[in-house]
Design an enzyme around this catalytic site. Structure first.
Site, mmCIF file in Angstrom:
data_model
loop_
_atom_site.group_PDB
_atom_site.id
_atom_site.type_symbol
_atom_site.label_atom_id
_atom_site.label_comp_id
_atom_site.label_asym_id
_atom_site.label_seq_id
_atom_site.Cartn_x
_atom_site.Cartn_y
_atom_site.Cartn_z
ATOM 1 N N GLU A 62 -44.559 -4.889 -9.969
ATOM 2 C CA GLU A 62 -46.770 -4.701 -10.298
ATOM 3 C C GLU A 62 -47.284 -4.326 -11.104
ATOM 4 O OE1 GLU A 62 -51.100 -3.704 -7.299
ATOM 5 O OE2 GLU A 62 -48.861 -3.753 -6.846
ATOM 6 N N ARG A 297 -33.779 0.980 -0.484
ATOM 7 C CA ARG A 297 -34.580 2.133 -1.655
ATOM 8 C C ARG A 297 -33.429 3.274 -2.068
ATOM 9 N NH1 ARG A 297 -40.427 2.561 -1.023
ATOM 10 N NH2 ARG A 297 -39.554 3.954 -3.125
ATOM 11 N N LYS A 307 -45.166 5.345 -6.963
ATOM 12 C CA LYS A 307 -46.287 5.170 -8.099
ATOM 13 C C LYS A 307 -47.361 5.997 -8.065
ATOM 14 C CE LYS A 307 -44.659 1.044 -9.858
ATOM 15 N NZ LYS A 307 -45.479 -0.434 -10.223
#
Length: 591
Positions: A62, A297, A307
């Site tokens: 994104e 992850r 983020k």
């Protein structure tokens, strides 16, 4: 690219992702699929040729921030698998949230992927896509679900939606709007689309099972109203799809075979499968549909990869920007001196698994050193300089004489040549290399001791000059003239200590930024304390250093090992050798 074969890929280092791909290739799971030359629906692909890509993966960021080291692992996995299996990896911007996205982030993502050594262009064809390009199809898919009785417009308040959803201990409650007719739902959904309803007044939900133990299947939201300017589509849309709805559709339109996500999306996989199954039954998408696989992850100590938190660090001025060398962003790591090879080596070493775990930061630093050691030129640099005066220089060598010295550019690669510098009466040495009252294991400069100046001569320290506060301002020593490195007399005098130095006469001055970890604890923000309270106040120190004349030739982003000090990189922005402005960032220490 050669036409694909259904034969299994030759044996490669194993993990569960490779095993799944090998099984699909052996079974010919996707061998009959066709590719229309670009993303599209079932009819579009049916008119195309057999897909020559043995597999198709995707990296779908994104564009709401800069990529970080966790993304570097994902890039390596997705692009790396496509490369290994003669496939194609798409770069797709998941730009379905207009309020947080920006063209700046789009450009930085493209730059990071290419810097890491990967590309979305294959055989002259670009496979760079945007989720916003599929908004028309997503809307069409939503209307299909409504007409099939599989979606409805819900007009409950946010509080009612939250209360009726239930939790892990109790099932959800059906919405009072759940049983409206398809025609009424379609009418209200079109009113949402046409801007006739306010934000928050209505959402479109899938009709699945409000009693499901998987909360993600309790009639998840597909569309919401949002009056915001989109960086790509402008103001054309005022309804936007949710990620859980958009993501599987994007995969299907792009003919993705193996959709690789991180573990937090594991609970979303049943909805992923539910949606694609129904769209395939309706003839809207190509078959067989993609399948999602999840891996753990990257959790790296002394680093935050949220983020939101990274943006907070930037916005509140705790760092100098997204590419601050202390940041774990790819842009920051690049400016710090990390290499694509080091990040790829790190990704290979930690591998992929289904189990969450924490990776110690030294594992990353180890991969970095292993990558830098064989490629980095050497140079001597003094970071905390104090002057050393060879008091018998004029007598031994002649007034004003400068003795040429040399050293290999790289000690294990003689073909890279030699670097040259001058030894004279006045030198710079490290302040820590002198001690007036040394410990027994201190083999550097102290009164009466012999020390070799690397690539130069053996000297005998005779003492030091101090300021009124007791600080050493100058060290004095005597030269042993017949002891120059590389000459017959070099081994005549045995010494226990060797130190680095630079000559005052031909040295260069440089700004050196000594970076350390941004946080003081292994897992910032893990307890009740704010992650901001765990910032390392000493994460950067800027010093004026003196180095060999060879450093005048360094270019931005060139990496150098400062002997005894560590690995450094010429700053990609501030290092301007043509103007005499030399700026180096410490990448990592030697150990």
């Amino acid at each position: 690219m050669k036409p694909r074969s259904s034969a299994a890929q030759p044996s490669l280092p194993g993990n569960f992702l490779r095993q799944a791909i090998n099984q699909d290739l052996e079974r010919g799971t996707y061998s009959t699929r066709r590719w229309g030359g670009s993303p599209g629906d079932a009819r579009h692909h049916a008119g195309g040729a057999p897909d020559i890509a043995r597999i198709r993966t995707r990296f779908p960021p994104e564009p709401n921030g800069y990529l970080h080291i966790g993304h570097a692992k994902s890039i390596s996995v997705n692009f790396g698998l496509a490369r290994a299996y003669q496939g194609v990896c798409h770069l797709r911007f998941d730009d379905t949230n207009p309020e947080k996205e920006d063209v700046e982030y789009v450009e930085s993502i493209k730059d990071s992927v290419r810097w890491l050594g990967f590309d979305w262009e294959v055989g002259g064809t670009s496979h760079l896509y945007h989720a916003s390009d599929y908004f028309d199809f997503m809307y069409r898919a939503a209307e299909y679900l409504i007409e099939a009785g599989l979606a409805y417009v819900d007009e409950q308040s946010a509080g009612q939606l939250r209360d009726h959803r239930g939790d892990f201990a109790r099932p959800g409650v059906n919405s009072p709007f759940r049983d409206r007719s398809a025609a009424e739902n379609l009418r209200r959904f079109r009113q949402m689309r046409d801007g006739e309803l306010q934000e928050g007044a209505a959402i479109l939900r899938a009709k699945i099972d409000m009693a499901s133990p998987n909360i993600n299947l309790r009639d998840p939201t597909l569309y919401r109203i949002k009056y915001a300017q989109h960086h790509s589509s402008g103001s054309r849309w005022c309804i936007y799809p949710m990620y859980a709805f958009a993501h599987p559709i994007e995969d299907a339109l792009e003919n993705i075979t193996h959709s690789i996500a991180t573990l937090e999306f594991e609970d979303q996989r049943p909805f992923y499968d539910w949606l694609l199954q129904h769209l395939a039954q309706g003839g809207l998408i190509n078959t067989p549909p993609p399948r999602q696989y999840e891996f753990a992850r990257l959790n790296l100590t002394y680093v935050v990869t949220s983020k939101r938190k990274l943006k907070q660090l930037v916005d509140e001025g705790h760092v100098g920007g997204w590419d601050d060398p202390r940041m774990p962003t790819i842009a920051g790591l690049r400016r710090r001196g990390y290499t694509p090879g080091a990040l790829q080596l790190f990704a290979d070493r930690i591998g992929v698994s289904k189990a969450d775990s924490w990776i110690d930061y030294p594992v990353l630093e180890g991969a970095l050193r292993d990558d830098l050691e064989p490629s980095s030129a050497r140079a001597m640099v003094v970071l905390d300089p104090v002057r050393l005066v060879v008091t018998n220089w004029d007598e031994a060598m002649g007034p004003g004489h400068l003795e040429p010295c040399s050293a290999p550019v790289h000690p294990r690669d003689p073909e890279r040549g030699e670097r040259t510098f001058s030894f004279g009466r006045d030198l710079w040495v490290e302040r820590a290399d002198y001690s007036e009252s040394p410990s027994p294991d201190f083999f550097r400069l102290s009164p009466g001791k012999l020390v070799r100046l690397k690539y130069g001569y053996v000297i005998q320290c005779t003492g030091a000059v101090k300021s009124g506060t007791g600080a050493v301002t100058e060290i004095h020593a005597r030269l042993l003239p017949e002891t120059k490195s590389g000459t017959a007399g070099a081994a005549a005098v045995k010494v226990k200590g060797t130190i680095t130095w630079v000559g005052v006469a031909d040295c260069v001055q440089a700004e050196v930024r000594l970076f350390d970890r941004l946080f003081t604890v292994p897992q910032p923000g893990a307890g009740e304390r704010s992650f901001l309270e765990e910032l390392n106040a000493a994460s950067v120190k800027v010093v004026t250093a003196y180095g060999e004349p060879s450093l005048r030739q360094t270019l931005p982003e060139q990496r150098v090992q400062f002997e005894r000090q560590g690995y450094f990189v010429a700053d990609r922005h501030d290092h301007q050798p043509d103007r005499g402005e030399l700026v180096f960032n410490r990448t990592t220490t030697l150990t």
